[in-house]
Design an enzyme around this catalytic site. Sequence first.
Site, PDB file in Angstrom:
ATOM      1  N   ALA A  99      -4.696   2.200  -1.122  1.00 53.79           N
ATOM      2  CA  ALA A  99      -4.532   1.431  -2.358  1.00 53.79           C
ATOM      3  C   ALA A  99      -5.175   0.059  -2.245  1.00 53.79           C
ATOM      4  O   ALA A  99      -5.878  -0.385  -3.155  1.00 53.79           O
ATOM      5  CB  ALA A  99      -3.043   1.305  -2.695  1.00 53.79           C
ATOM      6  N   ASP A 100      -4.945  -0.628  -1.139  1.00 51.70           N
ATOM      7  CA  ASP A 100      -5.485  -1.975  -0.974  1.00 51.70           C
ATOM      8  C   ASP A 100      -7.005  -2.000  -1.036  1.00 51.70           C
ATOM      9  O   ASP A 100      -7.600  -2.835  -1.729  1.00 51.70           O
ATOM     10  CB  ASP A 100      -5.040  -2.554   0.372  1.00 51.70           C
ATOM     11  CG  ASP A 100      -3.612  -3.059   0.356  1.00 51.70           C
ATOM     12  OD1 ASP A 100      -2.987  -3.061  -0.725  1.00 51.70           O
ATOM     13  OD2 ASP A 100      -3.106  -3.454   1.424  1.00 51.70           O
ATOM     14  N   ILE A 101      -7.630  -1.089  -0.303  1.00 55.73           N
ATOM     15  CA  ILE A 101      -9.090  -1.131  -0.177  1.00 55.73           C
ATOM     16  C   ILE A 101      -9.768  -0.298  -1.263  1.00 55.73           C
ATOM     17  O   ILE A 101     -10.624  -0.794  -1.998  1.00 55.73           O
ATOM     18  CB  ILE A 101      -9.516  -0.652   1.214  1.00 55.73           C
ATOM     19  CG1 ILE A 101      -8.956  -1.615   2.284  1.00 55.73           C
ATOM     20  CG2 ILE A 101     -11.039  -0.575   1.317  1.00 55.73           C
ATOM     21  CD1 ILE A 101      -9.207  -1.172   3.710  1.00 55.73           C
TER      22      ILE A 101
ATOM     23  N   ASP B 209       0.808  -1.212   0.000  1.00 53.48           N
ATOM     24  CA  ASP B 209       0.000   0.000   0.000  1.00 53.48           C
ATOM     25  C   ASP B 209       0.845   1.266   0.000  1.00 53.48           C
ATOM     26  O   ASP B 209       0.613   2.182  -0.788  1.00 53.48           O
ATOM     27  CB  ASP B 209      -0.931  -0.011   1.220  1.00 53.48           C
ATOM     28  CG  ASP B 209      -2.084   0.955   1.055  1.00 53.48           C
ATOM     29  OD1 ASP B 209      -3.165   0.523   0.624  1.00 53.48           O
ATOM     30  OD2 ASP B 209      -1.905   2.149   1.346  1.00 53.48           O
TER      31      ASP B 209
END
Length: 354
Positions: free
Chosen positions: A167-169, A139
């Site tokens: 970024a991940d979610i 992330d």
Amino acid sequence: MTSQPLSGLKVLDFSTLLPGPLAGLFLAEAGADVIKIEKPGGEDMRFYPPLHNGRSIAYELLNRGKTIQEIDLKTDEGRTAALTLVREADILVEQFRPGVMKRLGLDYDSLKAINPRLIYCSITGFGQNGPRRDEAGHDLTYLARTGLLALARGNSDSPIVPPALVADIAGGSLPAFSNILLALLQRARTGEGTYLDIALAEGCFTFQVFAQAIVAATGAAPENAEWLLTGGSPRYQIYPTSDGGLIAVGALEEKFWTRFCDIIGLGTDLRSDGADAQLVKQTIREIIGSQTTAYWTECLNEVDCCAVPVTPLHAAMEDDHFRQRGLFEHSLTLPDGQVIPALSVQIDPAFRRR
């Protein structure tokens, strides 16, 4: 609840860690039958702290309501078992590096031949093509690559690590979920599945709508912590109290700013946007820093001015508002029988599984 929006849909989740599993959780909470395929011994998230009796709580939260099946995809037997599952699947989510599923014979083109209705979603850092497609990342590095971190990175002596996995979610889980739903709508019209290429890094640009507007208007991005919403304005700032607490101020509109200034007693000469921003911020720091968090909390509760104390998570989870809204009424039972709150996901209560 006997029927949910995604009831009857079968999902194969080949993903690991956070982005794909969270997307799969959204699908499961909306009623889909999610089978999570893991390597023998389980995926890496199973061993991430914090652990409770040897079980990762994060893993348990992300995989509520899923069926876990261990398959060795490196063997012929494993690939045959996976292909059997694919024949009846509606959706497949995978999070391997580009090219891995093709080497396993489980790429979209191969699976489309046996299941043309399959919606196949790949989640990677930079997408399936382009110069960075094979670049590893997490992330923080995606935020760094896309300009988002540069907007408010702290100073060189104490750079800031953001608390949210943007970024991940927001670049992975949510775009995967929303595009899968769009693909289901398209399939209902055409009868055919599709391939979805989700890139974590690309979601970071959506969070820079105002900064991109500044680039378009001026040709340059805002400097570190100098923009209105990244620390440049005294109206949108975090101020420490005398006992180590923090007050978050978001008094952007004039009415809120005026009320905030009145409650703290800021001089009228410092309230104008024409006043020196650094001087105003320093003066407010001194005022807020002269009293305790409890003092300012009591004062600010008396006026609607978009200024509140910074609340730790455990206290926020006990907040009467969120409790009454039912955010944590869903639960998860661990293997040893302990019951903990399930992860809060923004699926409407009418659609979410109990």
